[in-house]
Scaffold this motif. Structure first.
Motif, PDB file in Angstrom:
ATOM      1  N   PHE A  70       1.284  -1.224  -0.088  1.00  0.00           N
ATOM      2  CA  PHE A  70      -0.069  -0.177  -0.369  1.00  0.00           C
ATOM      3  C   PHE A  70       0.973   0.993   0.043  1.00  0.00           C
ATOM      4  CE2 PHE A  70      -2.469  -3.601   1.919  1.00  0.00           C
ATOM      5  CZ  PHE A  70      -3.598  -3.166   1.701  1.00  0.00           C
ATOM      6  N   ILE A  71       0.418   2.475  -0.793  1.00  0.00           N
ATOM      7  CA  ILE A  71       0.962   3.815  -0.637  1.00  0.00           C
ATOM      8  C   ILE A  71       0.290   4.340  -0.220  1.00  0.00           C
ATOM      9  CG2 ILE A  71       2.962   2.713  -2.247  1.00  0.00           C
ATOM     10  CD1 ILE A  71       2.301   4.092  -3.944  1.00  0.00           C
ATOM     11  N   GLY A  72       0.148   5.773  -0.158  1.00  0.00           N
ATOM     12  CA  GLY A  72      -0.244   7.618  -0.045  1.00  0.00           C
ATOM     13  C   GLY A  72      -0.926   6.743   1.640  1.00  0.00           C
ATOM     14  N   GLU A  73      -0.411   5.542   2.038  1.00  0.00           N
ATOM     15  CA  GLU A  73      -1.336   5.189   3.434  1.00  0.00           C
ATOM     16  C   GLU A  73      -1.892   6.558   4.649  1.00  0.00           C
ATOM     17  OE1 GLU A  73       2.567   4.444   4.679  1.00  0.00           O
ATOM     18  OE2 GLU A  73       0.834   4.110   2.091  1.00  0.00           O
ATOM     19  N   THR A  74      -0.806   7.587   4.706  1.00  0.00           N
ATOM     20  CA  THR A  74       0.137   7.946   5.758  1.00  0.00           C
ATOM     21  C   THR A  74      -1.815   9.442   6.293  1.00  0.00           C
ATOM     22  OG1 THR A  74       1.252   9.316   4.815  1.00  0.00           O
ATOM     23  CG2 THR A  74       2.372   7.522   5.913  1.00  0.00           C
ATOM     24  N   SER A  75      -2.556   9.509   5.172  1.00  0.00           N
ATOM     25  CA  SER A  75      -3.491  10.498   4.978  1.00  0.00           C
ATOM     26  C   SER A  75      -4.738   9.434   5.707  1.00  0.00           C
ATOM     27  CB  SER A  75      -3.500  10.552   3.932  1.00  0.00           C
ATOM     28  OG  SER A  75      -4.850  10.024   3.115  1.00  0.00           O
ATOM     29  N   ILE A  76      -4.681   8.729   6.400  1.00  0.00           N
ATOM     30  CA  ILE A  76      -6.067   7.287   6.821  1.00  0.00           C
ATOM     31  C   ILE A  76      -6.043   7.851   8.242  1.00  0.00           C
ATOM     32  CG2 ILE A  76      -7.155   5.409   7.711  1.00  0.00           C
ATOM     33  CD1 ILE A  76      -6.744   6.213   4.980  1.00  0.00           C
ATOM     34  N   PHE A  77      -7.435   8.700   8.642  1.00  0.00           N
ATOM     35  CA  PHE A  77      -7.602   9.136   9.882  1.00  0.00           C
ATOM     36  C   PHE A  77      -6.421  10.228  10.690  1.00  0.00           C
ATOM     37  CE2 PHE A  77      -8.805   4.434   9.866  1.00  0.00           C
ATOM     38  CZ  PHE A  77     -10.349   4.726  10.178  1.00  0.00           C
TER      39      PHE A  77
END
Length: 231
Positions: A70-77
């Motif tokens: 997965f990438i772009g995952e740091t924006s979650i919550f």
């Protein structure tokens, strides 16, 4: 090829069911640092570089990741909904794209998926923590030694003479990007390692002859192999 770990099965199914297909050509961006993070991405096939621009203008490569990640995952919550890094395809890649809000809703509604997601994030955090530790404690040389160790764990092929071939050709500039330093600095350090017979170079391929030397120099903590990697 990076094998899919067991704890991504449920999240993977979520992307397969609700995600959209996205094809990215080689050397094209998936997303850019500073752009609003509307989506999260699952890499079905291909290789993507995750990087960040430093204040000095140098490029810092954080990881090179591929199939079933997965990438772009740091924006979650996260209240900050802008990408803090950039993602660029190293080769033609096929991704599944899911809106950030959709993923957040499914994770909130399903505790088991939330636990899987936390495990994925914890692994990413551990990898980043050890990389930054080596850079801060041991400087550019330590960052390069650490990168060579991680490349060995990620792409290493054991040879009959006990050496380890890093089966992934990289330029000195690409190595420098892992350390946020210059190609000239990497050239100098690699030449010194060649003289000490720690490694050898052949057409962009690196063979490590004395892995323990590198580990000793960075005071290696013997992290689990699934943590001490570049992906």
């Amino acid at each position: 090829m990076i094998e899919q770990s067991s704890h991504t099965q449920g999240i993977h199914a979520l992307f397969e069911q609700f995600g959209s297909n996205l094809k990215i050509d080689k050397d094209r961006p998936v997303f850019l640092e500073g752009v609003v993070a509307e989506y999260v991405y699952f890499i079905k096939t291909g290789t993507v570089r995750i990087s960040k621009d430093t204040e000095s203008g140098k490029l810092l490569t954080l990881r090179i990741t591929g199939n079933d990640t997965f990438i772009g995952e740091t924006s979650i919550f996260c209240e900050t909904i802008y990408h803090s890094v950039s993602a660029n395809a190293i080769e033609s890649s096929h991704l599944l794209v899911l809106p950030r809000t959709t993923l957040e809703k499914h994770l909130s509604d399903c505790p088991s998926l939330m636990v899987e997601w936390i495990k994925i994030m914890q692994l990413h955090n551990l990898k980043n923590e050890t990389r930054f530790r080596d850079l801060l404690l041991h400087g550019k040389k330590g960052a390069l030694f650490s990168t060579l160790i991680r490349l060995t764990n990620t792409y290493g092929v054991n040879k009959e003479d006990g050496s380890i071939l890093i089966d992934n050709a990289m330029t000195n500039q690409e190595l420098a990007n892992f350390c946020a330093t210059s190609r000239e600095v990497v050239n100098r350090i690699l030449n010194d390692l060649k003289k000490k017979e720690v490694l050898s170079l052949d057409k962009g391929m690196i063979t490590i002859h004395d892995l323990q030397f590198l580990r000793t120099e960075v005071e290696c903590d013997n992290c689990p192999l699934h943590v001490c990697r570049v992906d």
